[in-house]
Design an enzyme around this catalytic site. Structure first.
Site, short mmCIF file in Angstrom:
data_model
loop_
_atom_site.label_atom_id
_atom_site.label_comp_id
_atom_site.label_asym_id
_atom_site.label_seq_id
_atom_site.Cartn_x
_atom_site.Cartn_y
_atom_site.Cartn_z
N HIS A 1 2.21 6.41 12.90
CA HIS A 1 2.27 5.57 14.11
C HIS A 1 3.36 4.52 13.98
CE1 HIS A 1 1.05 3.18 17.54
NE2 HIS A 1 0.16 4.10 17.84
N ALA B 1 5.00 -9.13 6.61
CA ALA B 1 4.11 -8.85 7.75
C ALA B 1 4.85 -8.50 9.03
CB ALA B 1 3.20 -10.05 8.00
N GLY B 2 6.17 -8.68 9.06
CA GLY B 2 6.95 -8.29 10.23
C GLY B 2 6.78 -9.20 11.43
N HIS C 1 9.08 -11.81 9.43
CA HIS C 1 8.28 -12.15 8.26
C HIS C 1 8.56 -11.12 7.18
CE1 HIS C 1 4.78 -12.78 5.67
NE2 HIS C 1 4.57 -13.93 6.29
#
Length: 298
Positions: free
Chosen positions: A82, A171-172, A168
């Site tokens: 995904h 964590a993006g 981040h």
């Protein structure tokens, strides 16, 4: 609960049970909040949570879950079918009872602002909360995913609505918004050829000329030796589940492929199931009011 707002946060972890349980604990045993459902998939490597609550308690629980996900999930080590751009990839708020879309938009903005400031987590507002038309579509925001976001976020048109203008490190980024109920609906095919699933997804999704309220992609379910047309139905009242199912079945015949089955991820509005049952059973003048459990719940 006098007021009910639904939230369906998607976390980029579907394999490590210990990590998933720690995230889920943010929603358990909280006054004014109820964890309704969660589902995880090892191929997608993703967990979809469905929680309802009143405005303030729900806000606090969601913010806590974001902090826990940032602590536990490192997207530099994440692999899955995904698309994803964040440890918490998307956080939608949906009005259910004694709540409005306007309240959900305001809630999304408050949550976005707080997680941006508290965790240094870049936030994009999307759907009804979007600050610009080009940010309404989640797929447009997510394009490039975690890896591509490092450079994308530096572009003026993709400056985050909240938080730092820098991805981040682990964590993006995350999309937060308000929307109407969505049905996550997957159709599995009796083939291991991912190109077939991808081609069918292109036929039915709106961006390629398909149904207006359908987003879709092909997914390889390697552990089962089959492929899947993974679908988001963004408005089931205007594009029915049965119509999409029949179209996928019709298109699959071109490759001599049949449908192995289908699944709903998370929860689904009763009206979507009633609509499908009405079609396949040929029911005349049928309504949800004729369902026994619906009458009892009244």
């Amino acid at each position: 609960m006098n007021q009910i707002i639904e939230c369906v946060p998607n976390f980029s972890e579907g394999r490590d049970k210990e990590k998933m349980e720690k995230i889920l604990d943010c929603f358990r045993g909280k006054d004014g909040v109820k964890l309704l459902d969660y589902s995880n998939d090892i191929n997608h490597n993703r967990m979809v949570v469905t929680v309802v609550g009143e405005y303030q308690p729900l806000k606090e629980a969601v913010i806590a879950s974001v902090g826990k996900a940032i602590e536990l999930i490192d997207l530099n080590k994440h692999e899955g079918q995904h698309p994803r751009m964040g440890a918490v990839d998307v956080i939608p708020f949906i009005p259910i009872k004694n709540s409005s879309m306007e309240e959900c938009v305001e809630l999304s903005k408050q949550v976005g602002k707080e997680i941006g400031e508290k965790y240094g987590f870049p936030v994009f507002l999307y759907e009804k909360s979007a600050s610009s038309p080009h940010r309404e579509n989640l797929a447009a925001i997510r394009k490039g995913e975690f890896e591509g976001m490092k450079e994308k976020i530096q572009l003026p048109e993709w400056k985050p609505d909240f938080g730092p203008s820098e991805r981040h490190a682990t964590a993006g980024t995350v999309a937060v918004g308000a929307r109407m109920p969505l049905v996550a609906y997957n159709i599995n095919l009796n083939t291991s050829n991912i190109e077939i699933a991808t081609n069918i997804a292109k036929k039915i999704r709106h961006i390629n000329g398909g149904y207006r309220f359908v987003k879709a992609m092909g997914v390889d379910l390697a552990d089962r030796g089959i492929v899947q047309v993974s679908i988001n139905m963004t408005d089931f009242t205007k594009t029915s589940l049965y119509r999409v199912f029949e179209t996928v079945k019709f298109e699959a015949k071109r490759w001599g492929v049949t449908i192995a089955g289908s699944e709903i991820v998370g929860l689904v509005p009763l009206a979507a199931i009633v609509d499908t049952a009405e079609y396949y059973l040929g029911l005349e003048n049928f309504s949800a009011g004729q369902i026994l459990e619906s009458k009892i719940m009244e």
